[in-house]
Design a protein around this motif. Structure first.
Motif, PDB file in Angstrom:
ATOM      1  N   UNK A 287     -19.909   1.405 -34.647  1.00  0.00           N
ATOM      2  CA  UNK A 287     -20.873   1.827 -35.753  1.00  0.00           C
ATOM      3  C   UNK A 287     -21.996   0.869 -35.619  1.00  0.00           C
ATOM      4  N   UNK A 288     -22.043  -0.348 -35.498  1.00  0.00           N
ATOM      5  CA  UNK A 288     -23.256  -1.092 -35.499  1.00  0.00           C
ATOM      6  C   UNK A 288     -24.090  -0.900 -34.320  1.00  0.00           C
ATOM      7  N   UNK A 289     -23.834  -0.503 -33.235  1.00  0.00           N
ATOM      8  CA  UNK A 289     -24.458   0.271 -31.977  1.00  0.00           C
ATOM      9  C   UNK A 289     -24.644   1.113 -32.177  1.00  0.00           C
ATOM     10  N   UNK A 290     -24.299   1.977 -33.043  1.00  0.00           N
ATOM     11  CA  UNK A 290     -24.927   4.056 -33.453  1.00  0.00           C
ATOM     12  C   UNK A 290     -25.971   3.366 -34.268  1.00  0.00           C
ATOM     13  N   UNK A 291     -26.109   2.456 -34.810  1.00  0.00           N
ATOM     14  CA  UNK A 291     -27.413   2.379 -36.627  1.00  0.00           C
ATOM     15  C   UNK A 291     -28.242   1.830 -35.648  1.00  0.00           C
ATOM     16  N   UNK A 292     -27.640   0.743 -34.306  1.00  0.00           N
ATOM     17  CA  UNK A 292     -29.303  -0.328 -33.894  1.00  0.00           C
ATOM     18  C   UNK A 292     -29.870   1.194 -33.235  1.00  0.00           C
ATOM     19  N   UNK A 293     -28.935   2.475 -32.468  1.00  0.00           N
ATOM     20  CA  UNK A 293     -29.070   3.021 -31.359  1.00  0.00           C
ATOM     21  C   UNK A 293     -29.832   4.753 -32.359  1.00  0.00           C
ATOM     22  N   UNK A 294     -29.653   5.020 -33.436  1.00  0.00           N
ATOM     23  CA  UNK A 294     -29.685   6.483 -33.664  1.00  0.00           C
ATOM     24  C   UNK A 294     -29.616   6.103 -34.820  1.00  0.00           C
ATOM     25  N   UNK A 295     -29.732   4.795 -35.499  1.00  0.00           N
ATOM     26  CA  UNK A 295     -29.933   5.194 -37.087  1.00  0.00           C
ATOM     27  C   UNK A 295     -29.094   5.506 -37.712  1.00  0.00           C
ATOM     28  N   UNK A 296     -27.772   6.069 -37.605  1.00  0.00           N
ATOM     29  CA  UNK A 296     -26.494   6.247 -37.783  1.00  0.00           C
ATOM     30  C   UNK A 296     -26.176   5.324 -39.385  1.00  0.00           C
ATOM     31  N   UNK A 297     -25.933   5.802 -40.560  1.00  0.00           N
ATOM     32  CA  UNK A 297     -26.068   5.284 -41.421  1.00  0.00           C
ATOM     33  C   UNK A 297     -24.026   5.390 -41.466  1.00  0.00           C
ATOM     34  N   UNK A 298     -23.554   3.993 -41.303  1.00  0.00           N
ATOM     35  CA  UNK A 298     -22.258   3.867 -41.771  1.00  0.00           C
ATOM     36  C   UNK A 298     -21.752   3.966 -42.915  1.00  0.00           C
ATOM     37  N   UNK A 299     -22.138   4.173 -44.487  1.00  0.00           N
ATOM     38  CA  UNK A 299     -20.670   4.500 -45.066  1.00  0.00           C
ATOM     39  C   UNK A 299     -21.239   6.300 -44.774  1.00  0.00           C
ATOM     40  N   UNK A 300     -21.592   6.705 -43.985  1.00  0.00           N
ATOM     41  CA  UNK A 300     -21.610   8.477 -43.837  1.00  0.00           C
ATOM     42  C   UNK A 300     -20.756   8.807 -42.969  1.00  0.00           C
ATOM     43  N   UNK A 301     -20.242   7.928 -42.152  1.00  0.00           N
ATOM     44  CA  UNK A 301     -18.905   8.361 -41.210  1.00  0.00           C
ATOM     45  C   UNK A 301     -17.730   7.831 -41.920  1.00  0.00           C
ATOM     46  N   UNK A 302     -16.773   8.731 -41.665  1.00  0.00           N
ATOM     47  CA  UNK A 302     -15.284   8.632 -41.310  1.00  0.00           C
ATOM     48  C   UNK A 302     -14.443   8.355 -40.443  1.00  0.00           C
ATOM     49  N   UNK A 303     -13.640   6.962 -40.037  1.00  0.00           N
ATOM     50  CA  UNK A 303     -12.716   7.182 -38.464  1.00  0.00           C
ATOM     51  C   UNK A 303     -12.550   8.242 -38.562  1.00  0.00           C
ATOM     52  N   UNK A 304     -11.773   9.006 -37.943  1.00  0.00           N
ATOM     53  CA  UNK A 304     -10.937   9.959 -37.365  1.00  0.00           C
ATOM     54  C   UNK A 304      -9.443   8.779 -36.575  1.00  0.00           C
ATOM     55  N   UNK A 305      -9.764   8.867 -35.157  1.00  0.00           N
ATOM     56  CA  UNK A 305      -8.742   8.006 -34.547  1.00  0.00           C
ATOM     57  C   UNK A 305      -9.874   7.359 -33.403  1.00  0.00           C
ATOM     58  N   UNK A 306      -9.055   6.169 -32.163  1.00  0.00           N
ATOM     59  CA  UNK A 306      -9.886   6.436 -30.824  1.00  0.00           C
ATOM     60  C   UNK A 306      -9.369   6.323 -29.569  1.00  0.00           C
ATOM     61  N   UNK A 307     -10.334   6.267 -29.206  1.00  0.00           N
ATOM     62  CA  UNK A 307      -9.781   6.036 -27.783  1.00  0.00           C
ATOM     63  C   UNK A 307     -10.538   5.706 -26.333  1.00  0.00           C
ATOM     64  N   UNK A 308      -9.048   4.189 -25.625  1.00  0.00           N
ATOM     65  CA  UNK A 308      -9.913   3.795 -24.877  1.00  0.00           C
ATOM     66  C   UNK A 308      -9.345   3.855 -23.723  1.00  0.00           C
ATOM     67  N   UNK A 309     -10.224   2.710 -22.550  1.00  0.00           N
ATOM     68  CA  UNK A 309     -10.325   3.334 -21.167  1.00  0.00           C
ATOM     69  C   UNK A 309     -10.347   2.173 -21.419  1.00  0.00           C
ATOM     70  N   UNK A 310      -9.015   1.641 -19.739  1.00  0.00           N
ATOM     71  CA  UNK A 310      -9.139   0.278 -19.940  1.00  0.00           C
ATOM     72  C   UNK A 310      -8.914  -0.063 -18.966  1.00  0.00           C
TER      73      UNK A 310
END
Length: 174
Positions: free
Chosen positions: A88-111
Protein backbone atom coordinates in the motif's frame (compact mmCIF):
# COMPACT_ATOMS: atom_id res chain seq x y z
CA UNK A 1 -1.35 9.29 -16.32
CA UNK A 2 1.14 10.89 -18.63
CA UNK A 3 0.71 14.56 -19.50
CA UNK A 4 1.93 16.73 -22.38
CA UNK A 5 4.69 18.11 -20.12
CA UNK A 6 5.98 14.55 -19.67
CA UNK A 7 6.83 14.24 -23.38
CA UNK A 8 9.86 15.36 -25.30
CA UNK A 9 9.21 17.42 -28.46
CA UNK A 10 9.47 14.19 -30.48
CA UNK A 11 6.46 12.81 -28.57
CA UNK A 12 8.46 10.16 -26.72
CA UNK A 13 8.15 9.97 -22.93
CA UNK A 14 10.71 11.81 -20.82
CA UNK A 15 12.29 9.47 -18.31
CA UNK A 16 12.52 10.90 -14.80
CA UNK A 17 15.93 10.94 -13.14
CA UNK A 18 17.00 7.87 -11.19
CA UNK A 19 16.93 8.44 -7.41
CA UNK A 20 20.34 8.75 -5.78
CA UNK A 21 21.33 6.23 -3.13
CA UNK A 22 19.25 4.05 -0.84
CA UNK A 23 16.39 5.77 0.99
CA UNK A 24 15.79 3.02 3.52
CA UNK A 25 17.88 0.13 4.94
CA UNK A 26 15.57 -2.25 3.04
CA UNK A 27 16.66 -0.73 -0.29
CA UNK A 28 19.38 -3.25 -1.06
CA UNK A 29 20.00 -6.38 -3.11
CA UNK A 30 19.81 -9.83 -1.57
CA UNK A 31 21.83 -12.59 -3.22
CA UNK A 32 21.71 -16.34 -2.91
CA UNK A 33 21.69 -19.61 -4.80
CA UNK A 34 18.43 -18.71 -6.65
CA UNK A 35 19.59 -15.29 -7.77
CA UNK A 36 19.68 -11.64 -6.83
CA UNK A 37 16.52 -9.89 -5.62
CA UNK A 38 15.65 -6.33 -4.57
CA UNK A 39 14.63 -5.68 -0.98
CA UNK A 40 16.68 -6.65 2.04
CA UNK A 41 13.46 -7.47 3.97
CA UNK A 42 11.56 -8.75 0.94
CA UNK A 43 9.40 -6.83 -1.50
CA UNK A 44 5.70 -6.39 -2.21
CA UNK A 45 3.51 -5.01 -4.97
CA UNK A 46 -0.12 -3.94 -5.20
CA UNK A 47 -2.32 -5.51 -7.86
CA UNK A 48 -5.28 -3.11 -7.97
CA UNK A 49 -8.29 -4.37 -9.89
CA UNK A 50 -11.10 -2.03 -10.83
CA UNK A 51 -13.80 -4.16 -12.53
CA UNK A 52 -14.71 -1.19 -14.76
CA UNK A 53 -11.12 -0.30 -15.79
CA UNK A 54 -8.91 -3.37 -15.36
CA UNK A 55 -5.64 -3.76 -13.47
CA UNK A 56 -3.32 -0.85 -12.72
CA UNK A 57 0.06 -1.50 -14.34
CA UNK A 58 3.30 0.44 -14.07
CA UNK A 59 5.69 0.84 -17.00
CA UNK A 60 9.00 0.56 -15.18
CA UNK A 61 11.78 3.12 -15.62
CA UNK A 62 14.55 1.82 -17.89
CA UNK A 63 17.21 2.19 -15.16
CA UNK A 64 15.30 -0.21 -12.87
CA UNK A 65 15.73 -3.99 -12.74
CA UNK A 66 14.02 -5.33 -15.88
CA UNK A 67 13.47 -1.72 -16.86
CA UNK A 68 11.04 -0.95 -19.64
CA UNK A 69 8.75 -3.81 -18.68
CA UNK A 70 5.27 -3.60 -17.17
CA UNK A 71 4.49 -4.71 -13.63
CA UNK A 72 2.85 -3.64 -10.42
CA UNK A 73 3.61 -0.59 -8.31
CA UNK A 74 5.71 -1.94 -5.47
CA UNK A 75 9.16 -2.34 -4.03
CA UNK A 76 11.33 -3.10 -1.06
CA UNK A 77 9.76 -3.53 2.36
CA UNK A 78 11.01 -1.52 5.30
CA UNK A 79 12.39 -3.34 8.34
CA UNK A 80 9.47 -4.71 10.39
CA UNK A 81 6.88 -3.71 7.75
CA UNK A 82 4.32 -6.33 6.76
CA UNK A 83 3.72 -6.99 3.07
CA UNK A 84 0.23 -5.45 2.92
CA UNK A 85 1.39 -2.20 4.53
CA UNK A 86 4.46 -2.16 2.27
CA UNK A 87 2.48 -2.74 -0.92
CA UNK A 88 0.00 0.00 0.00
CA UNK A 89 2.86 2.41 0.86
CA UNK A 90 4.76 1.68 -2.34
CA UNK A 91 1.63 2.05 -4.52
CA UNK A 92 0.89 5.39 -2.88
CA UNK A 93 4.51 6.53 -3.37
CA UNK A 94 4.78 5.39 -6.99
CA UNK A 95 1.25 5.82 -8.35
CA UNK A 96 -0.65 7.94 -5.80
CA UNK A 97 -2.99 5.02 -5.07
CA UNK A 98 -5.14 6.14 -2.12
CA UNK A 99 -5.08 3.24 0.41
CA UNK A 100 -8.61 4.09 1.54
CA UNK A 101 -9.86 3.52 -2.04
CA UNK A 102 -8.90 -0.17 -2.15
CA UNK A 103 -9.94 -3.33 -0.29
CA UNK A 104 -7.42 -6.16 0.04
CA UNK A 105 -8.73 -9.38 -1.50
CA UNK A 106 -5.83 -11.82 -1.07
CA UNK A 107 -2.06 -12.16 -1.04
CA UNK A 108 0.22 -14.43 -3.05
CA UNK A 109 3.80 -15.07 -1.94
CA UNK A 110 6.80 -16.04 -4.07
CA UNK A 111 9.41 -17.41 -1.64
CA UNK A 112 12.94 -18.47 -2.56
CA UNK A 113 13.93 -19.23 1.04
CA UNK A 114 16.03 -16.11 1.69
CA UNK A 115 13.74 -13.56 0.03
CA UNK A 116 10.02 -13.15 -0.64
CA UNK A 117 7.84 -11.12 -2.96
CA UNK A 118 4.21 -10.68 -1.92
CA UNK A 119 1.58 -9.68 -4.42
CA UNK A 120 -1.25 -7.95 -2.57
CA UNK A 121 -4.40 -8.12 -4.70
CA UNK A 122 -6.96 -5.43 -3.99
CA UNK A 123 -10.23 -4.23 -5.44
CA UNK A 124 -10.80 -0.54 -6.10
CA UNK A 125 -13.81 0.40 -3.95
CA UNK A 126 -13.73 4.08 -4.95
CA UNK A 127 -12.69 5.32 -8.39
CA UNK A 128 -9.31 7.05 -8.57
CA UNK A 129 -6.83 8.01 -11.25
CA UNK A 130 -3.22 7.01 -10.69
CA UNK A 131 -0.54 9.68 -10.93
CA UNK A 132 3.17 9.16 -11.50
CA UNK A 133 4.52 10.39 -8.19
CA UNK A 134 8.16 9.27 -8.26
CA UNK A 135 10.85 8.55 -10.87
CA UNK A 136 10.25 4.78 -10.96
CA UNK A 137 7.44 4.92 -13.55
CA UNK A 138 7.43 5.80 -17.23
CA UNK A 139 3.69 5.39 -17.42
CA UNK A 140 0.70 4.10 -15.47
CA UNK A 141 -2.19 2.42 -17.22
CA UNK A 142 -5.41 0.53 -16.46
CA UNK A 143 -5.28 -2.68 -18.51
CA UNK A 144 -8.08 -5.22 -19.01
CA UNK A 145 -7.55 -8.68 -17.51
CA UNK A 146 -7.26 -10.29 -20.94
CA UNK A 147 -4.97 -7.59 -22.37
CA UNK A 148 -2.25 -7.82 -19.73
CA UNK A 149 -0.48 -10.64 -21.58
CA UNK A 150 -0.12 -8.32 -24.60
CA UNK A 151 2.30 -6.09 -22.65
CA UNK A 152 6.02 -6.76 -22.23
CA UNK A 153 5.77 -7.89 -18.60
CA UNK A 154 8.39 -8.02 -15.86
CA UNK A 155 9.44 -11.72 -15.87
CA UNK A 156 8.32 -12.31 -12.27
CA UNK A 157 4.91 -10.77 -12.91
CA UNK A 158 4.57 -12.67 -16.21
CA UNK A 159 5.19 -15.96 -14.40
CA UNK A 160 2.72 -15.12 -11.62
CA UNK A 161 -0.02 -13.56 -13.78
CA UNK A 162 -1.94 -16.72 -14.87
CA UNK A 163 -2.56 -17.80 -11.25
CA UNK A 164 -3.26 -14.23 -10.12
CA UNK A 165 -5.73 -13.71 -12.96
CA UNK A 166 -7.51 -16.96 -12.08
CA UNK A 167 -7.80 -15.91 -8.43
CA UNK A 168 -9.08 -12.46 -9.36
CA UNK A 169 -11.78 -14.00 -11.55
CA UNK A 170 -12.77 -16.42 -8.75
CA UNK A 171 -12.90 -13.73 -6.05
CA UNK A 172 -16.35 -12.15 -5.82
CA UNK A 173 -16.40 -8.38 -6.34
CA UNK A 174 -18.42 -6.26 -3.93
Amino acid sequence: MESAEDRQPSGSPVEPRRPLGPRDPGDAWVEGERGRFWGRFGSAGLLVHDPAKGVLLQHRATWSDHGGTWGLPGGALHEGEDAIAGALREAKEEAAVPPESVRVLFTSVFDVGYWTYTTVAAQAIEPFEPVISDPESLELQWVGLDEIVLKQLHPGFAAAWPALQRRLRETPAD
